[in-house]
Design a protein around this motif. Structure first.
Motif, PDB file in Angstrom:
ATOM      1  N   ALA A  34       0.718  -1.196  -0.035  1.00  0.00           N
ATOM      2  CA  ALA A  34       0.079   0.003  -0.031  1.00  0.00           C
ATOM      3  C   ALA A  34       0.740   1.264  -0.055  1.00  0.00           C
ATOM      4  O   ALA A  34       0.508   2.117  -0.912  1.00  0.00           O
ATOM      5  CB  ALA A  34      -0.958   0.014   1.083  1.00  0.00           C
ATOM      6  N   ASP A  74       2.335   1.870  -3.281  1.00  0.00           N
ATOM      7  CA  ASP A  74       1.232   2.297  -4.428  1.00  0.00           C
ATOM      8  C   ASP A  74       1.492   3.681  -4.119  1.00  0.00           C
ATOM      9  O   ASP A  74       1.188   4.392  -5.181  1.00  0.00           O
ATOM     10  CB  ASP A  74       0.214   1.453  -4.156  1.00  0.00           C
ATOM     11  CG  ASP A  74      -0.891   2.060  -4.861  1.00  0.00           C
ATOM     12  OD1 ASP A  74      -0.709   1.838  -6.266  1.00  0.00           O
ATOM     13  OD2 ASP A  74      -2.158   2.326  -4.482  1.00  0.00           O
ATOM     14  N   CYS A  99       4.580   5.489  -5.304  1.00  0.00           N
ATOM     15  CA  CYS A  99       4.605   5.645  -6.846  1.00  0.00           C
ATOM     16  C   CYS A  99       3.503   6.358  -7.848  1.00  0.00           C
ATOM     17  O   CYS A  99       3.762   7.098  -8.555  1.00  0.00           O
ATOM     18  CB  CYS A  99       4.553   4.107  -7.308  1.00  0.00           C
ATOM     19  SG  CYS A  99       6.072   3.182  -6.488  1.00  0.00           S
ATOM     20  N   ARG A 100       2.320   6.273  -6.992  1.00  0.00           N
ATOM     21  CA  ARG A 100       1.068   7.154  -7.755  1.00  0.00           C
ATOM     22  C   ARG A 100       1.658   8.555  -7.538  1.00  0.00           C
ATOM     23  O   ARG A 100       1.303   9.438  -8.320  1.00  0.00           O
ATOM     24  CB  ARG A 100      -0.172   7.020  -7.077  1.00  0.00           C
ATOM     25  CG  ARG A 100      -0.789   5.466  -7.335  1.00  0.00           C
ATOM     26  CD  ARG A 100      -1.986   5.347  -6.544  1.00  0.00           C
ATOM     27  NE  ARG A 100      -2.798   4.058  -6.851  1.00  0.00           N
ATOM     28  CZ  ARG A 100      -3.951   3.999  -7.376  1.00  0.00           C
ATOM     29  NH1 ARG A 100      -4.473   5.233  -7.533  1.00  0.00           N
ATOM     30  NH2 ARG A 100      -4.562   3.121  -7.709  1.00  0.00           N
ATOM     31  N   MET A 109       4.356   9.916  -7.227  1.00  0.00           N
ATOM     32  CA  MET A 109       5.405  10.250  -8.505  1.00  0.00           C
ATOM     33  C   MET A 109       4.846  10.423  -9.915  1.00  0.00           C
ATOM     34  O   MET A 109       5.141  11.313 -10.553  1.00  0.00           O
ATOM     35  CB  MET A 109       6.472   9.183  -8.497  1.00  0.00           C
ATOM     36  CG  MET A 109       7.878   9.509  -9.254  1.00  0.00           C
ATOM     37  SD  MET A 109       8.842  11.072  -8.572  1.00  0.00           S
ATOM     38  CE  MET A 109      10.183  10.884  -9.445  1.00  0.00           C
ATOM     39  N   GLY A 110       4.024   9.407  -9.857  1.00  0.00           N
ATOM     40  CA  GLY A 110       3.304   9.540 -11.455  1.00  0.00           C
ATOM     41  C   GLY A 110       2.548  10.687 -11.689  1.00  0.00           C
ATOM     42  O   GLY A 110       2.284  11.418 -12.815  1.00  0.00           O
ATOM     43  N   ILE A 111       1.791  11.165 -10.746  1.00  0.00           N
ATOM     44  CA  ILE A 111       0.869  12.522 -10.788  1.00  0.00           C
ATOM     45  C   ILE A 111       1.986  13.473 -10.971  1.00  0.00           C
ATOM     46  O   ILE A 111       1.702  14.137 -11.739  1.00  0.00           O
ATOM     47  CB  ILE A 111      -0.002  12.470  -9.750  1.00  0.00           C
ATOM     48  CG1 ILE A 111      -0.841  11.470  -9.462  1.00  0.00           C
ATOM     49  CG2 ILE A 111      -0.698  13.844  -9.660  1.00  0.00           C
ATOM     50  CD1 ILE A 111      -1.760  11.319  -8.156  1.00  0.00           C
ATOM     51  N   GLU A 138       4.889  13.795 -12.239  1.00  0.00           N
ATOM     52  CA  GLU A 138       5.209  13.644 -13.303  1.00  0.00           C
ATOM     53  C   GLU A 138       4.596  13.924 -14.686  1.00  0.00           C
ATOM     54  O   GLU A 138       4.953  14.122 -15.721  1.00  0.00           O
ATOM     55  CB  GLU A 138       5.997  12.443 -13.828  1.00  0.00           C
ATOM     56  CG  GLU A 138       7.549  12.063 -12.897  1.00  0.00           C
ATOM     57  CD  GLU A 138       8.082  10.825 -13.030  1.00  0.00           C
ATOM     58  OE1 GLU A 138       9.407  10.868 -13.058  1.00  0.00           O
ATOM     59  OE2 GLU A 138       7.403   9.785 -13.347  1.00  0.00           O
ATOM     60  N   ASN A 139       3.055  13.838 -14.419  1.00  0.00           N
ATOM     61  CA  ASN A 139       2.181  14.017 -15.544  1.00  0.00           C
ATOM     62  C   ASN A 139       1.255  15.231 -15.339  1.00  0.00           C
ATOM     63  O   ASN A 139       0.454  15.635 -16.477  1.00  0.00           O
ATOM     64  CB  ASN A 139       1.562  12.602 -15.370  1.00  0.00           C
ATOM     65  CG  ASN A 139       2.533  11.603 -16.059  1.00  0.00           C
ATOM     66  OD1 ASN A 139       2.861  11.457 -17.304  1.00  0.00           O
ATOM     67  ND2 ASN A 139       3.271  10.780 -15.162  1.00  0.00           N
TER      68      ASN A 139
END
Lengths: 354, 354
Positions: free
Chosen positions: B264, B267, B270-271, B273-275, B277-278
Motif C-alpha cells: 500500500a 502504491d 509511486c502514484r 511520483m506518477g502524478i 511527473e504527469n
C-alpha cells in the motif's frame, strides 16, 4: 486443439482498434439466434438432446470452410476460471458459463466468430469486428449463417421467421450492436438525454462487459431491441443511422471540451496515464475509468505514441480470470489488484518501447 | 550587487539534503534577536532611526569576513513579488515583507546566513544548515554574533541578557528549530500525541512555511519557546534531546509501515511520483502532499535515482513568487497552477536524466 489460455497473448480481431470511426467506435457485433428442428428448446431439452446437438455441431463444422481453424469447447471440460476467461473475452455470455452442462462454444482463431451451443437457443452465432462496420459484420455473419443453414435443419417458419426460445427474438433473431466510447458526452452531461432518446427509439444501451452491466469507463454498447417485422438490412440501417448521430454528437462534445477546457482535459488525461504507469495496486473500476481517459487522450491527439490495440487489450487483460491465467494460479481480490497494476505497467512500458 | 531573482537557479545550502539524519531532518536553524543601544525598539522608532540603523549595518558589514559576498537589500527598493520571493526562500518573515518601509535584509551567497534589519528587533540573525545539526548551526551563528557584537552596541543587561522588543524573547533571545519530515508518524496517527507532548515541554511546532502556517506535507518545524533562564547550549541540548526521540519514533513508524503495509505504501508513493511527473495543473497543497510521499519513497528506498536536493528545491520553487519569477511575469492563480505543473515536470525529468 486450442486451450482457452492460448488466447492470452493474442488480441481479438475486434480489439485491433482499426476500422471506420475507431476514435469513437470500439467494435461492431452481430449475433443471430438459431434453433434446430427435431430438438426441444434448450430450457426443455434433456441431457441427451443437448449432447446430440453438440455432436451434430462437431460433425458439421469441419466441413465448413468459414470455421477453418476453429475450436469447439465443451464447457464441462473447462474449469470455472477458463469459462470466466472466455466470458471476459466477449466470446460467450455469463449465463452460458454459469451452468456448463451440455453446453459448447466454438471460437475462430482470430476470435471474430463464435457460436454458443445450447445457450438460450441451440445456436447463438456472433461475429465481432473492429470499428464502426455493422454492414461488413452483417455480411460476414450472413455468409456463416448460410453455410450452417445448408447443413443444419434450422427452425424457420415463413410467417414468423426464425423461431427462438424467447418470443422477443423471433423474426430475424438478429441483434446488431456497436460499442461506443463516449467520454465527452458523459463529461458534458449530455448522456442522460441521449440514453432516454435511445430507449424511446427501442434501442438498448449496455455496458462494456455485456448484458446486465452498467456503462463503465464511458463505454456504451448500443443494440436493437426489436428483431421482428423488419429485414436484417433494415435493422442494420436503423442502428447505423442512430450510431452516426451519436458519433457526431460525441465529436462535437470533444471539440467543445478542447476549445473551452483544453488544459483541464490534458491534465485529466496525463494524470490518468501517470497513475496507470505507476500504481502498484489498482481496482478494475479505477483502471477502466483511467483507460477511458487515456483512450480519449489518443482520440484527440493529446497522447501520442500510444496505440488503441494496447488500450483495448488492457480492458480485457485486467479482468479477474485473465489476471489469474497470466499468473498461472488462483488470486485473491487483493492479489488481483496488485497483479492488475503490474500487467498494466508492463503492457504500457512495452508499448512505449516499441 | 545581487538581485533576488539571482537566487532562482540556486539551491540554498540548507536545502542540499545532506547532513545527519537527512532522511528525516530537512534542516536546522538558529536565530538570534539583537537590538542596538541608542535606538528605540522598531515599533517605537521614527523613520530616521530605522534609516540610521540600515546605514550603520551597511557601514559595518563589509568589515566582517563572515559577511563576505553578502547582499544588503533595502526592502522598499524591492517590489512585492521580490519580497515574497525572499519570504518563500525562508530568508525573512511574512511580517518583514508586508511593510517594507525602513527595513533591510542581508543574505549570504549560499543563503545559509540572513539578517533581517528592523523587523520586530533591530537585528534578527538566522543561520540555516542542512540535516540535523543544531550544534554546528549554533557554532556558526555564535561566531557571526561575536563578530557583529565587536562592531555594534548590543543592548545587553547582565541580569536579563539580551533585551528584545517582546519580553518573551529576552535572555538568550535565541530560537533553535529543526524541520522534520514525519510522514510515518502522521500515517500511523501518532502525531497528535507527539504534538501535545511537544507543547507540554514548552516547545512549538509550526509548518514548513513558517510561523502561523499549518503543518503541511507532513513537515513540522519544532523550536524552543523559552529563551530565558537557560544558556544557549542548554537550550540546544534540550531541543536535540527532543528531536532525537522524535527521529527514533518516526524511524520505528516507518519500519512498521514497511513491514505491515509495504505494498500500500509503494502504491501511494509511486502514484505520487506518477502524478507529479504527469499533471498539467496542480495546486500547491496537492504538490506538497505528493512531494512528501516522494520524499518518503526516497527515505525508505522505494524510489531510487532521485535526490533530496531536487525534492527540497521543488518545495521552494512551487511557491507563487518563485513561479512568477521563473515566468518573468505576473500570473493568475490558474496560470500558477499550470506553471507549477510544468516546473515540477521539468525538474523531475532533468533530475532523472542526470
Amino acid at each position: 486443439m486450442m486451450e482457452p489460455k492460448d488466447f492470452l497473448h493474442h488480441t481479438g480481431e475486434w480489439l485491433k482498434g482499426a476500422g471506420p470511426h475507431a476514435h469513437i467506435v470500439l467494435s461492431s457485433r452481430v449475433r443471430l439466434a438459431r434453433n434446430l428442428t427435431g430438438f426441444p428448446f434448450t430450457n426443455r431439452a434433456q441431457k441427451q438432446d443437448l449432447e446430440a446437438i453438440l455432436d451434430l455441431m462437431k460433425q458439421v463444422l469441419p466441413g465448413i470452410d468459414l470455421f477453418k481453424g476453429s475450436t469447439l469447447f465443451r464447457l464441462q471440460d473447462l474449469d470455472t476460471i477458463d469459462r470466466q476467461f472466455l466470458v471476459e473475452r466477449h466470446l460467450m455470455s455469463h449465463e452460458h458459463a454459469a451452468n456448463p452442462q451440455g453446453k459448447g462454444l466454438v471460437v475462430s482463431p482470430e476470435e471474430a466468430l463464435s457460436v454458443m451451443i445450447n445457450e438460450e437457443d441451440h445456436l447463438r452465432i456472433q461475429v465481432m469486428q473492429s470499428g464502426f462496420n455493422l454492414d461488413g459484420t452483417w455480411q460476414a455473419i450472413d455468409a456463416i449463417d448460410n453455410a450452417l443453414a445448408a447443413k443444419l435443419p434450422y427452425a424457420f417458419v415463413p410467417e414468423w421467421g426464425y423461431l427462438t426460445a424467447c418470443p422477443t427474438n423471433t423474426g430475424t433473431a438478429m441483434r446488431g450492436s456497436v460499442m461506443l466510447h463516449l467520454p465527452a458526452l458523459v463529461m458534458t452531461k449530455q448522456m442522460d438525454k441521449i440514453l432516454s432518446a435511445i430507449a424511446k427509439l427501442s434501442f438498448a444501451a449496455r455496458g462494456f462487459y455485456g448484458e446486465g452491466t452498467q456503462a463503465t469507463g464511458n463505454f456504451y454498447q448500443i443494440s436493437n431491441q426489436v428483431s421482428l417485422g423488419h429485414s436484417e438490412l433494415d435493422i442494420i440501417q436503423n442502428i447505423n443511422g442512430l450510431i452516426r448521430q451519436i458519433i457526431e454528437q460525441e465529436e462535437q462534445a470533444r471539440q467543445a471540451l478542447l476549445v473551452q477546457n483544453r488544459s483541464a482535459l490534458e491534465d485529466k488525461i496525463c494524470r490518468a496515464m501517470g497513475i496507470l504507469e505507476n500504481a502498484r495496486i489498482i481496482s478494475s473500476q479505477e483502471t477502466i475509468d483511467l483507460l477511458s481517459m487515456v483512450r480519449l487522450g489518443v482520440d484527440v491527439g493529446i497522447l501520442s505514441g500510444m496505440d488503441y490495440r494496447v488500450i483495448n487489450q488492457l480492458f480485457i487483460m485486467i479482468q479477474p480470470a485473465h489476471l489469474q491465467r497470466i499468473s498461472g494460479k488462483k488470486l485473491t481480490a487483493m492479489e488481483r489488484d496488485t497483479k492488475r497494476a503490474q500487467v498494466i505497467r508492463d503492457l504500457l512500458r512495452s508499448s512505449r518501447e516499441t
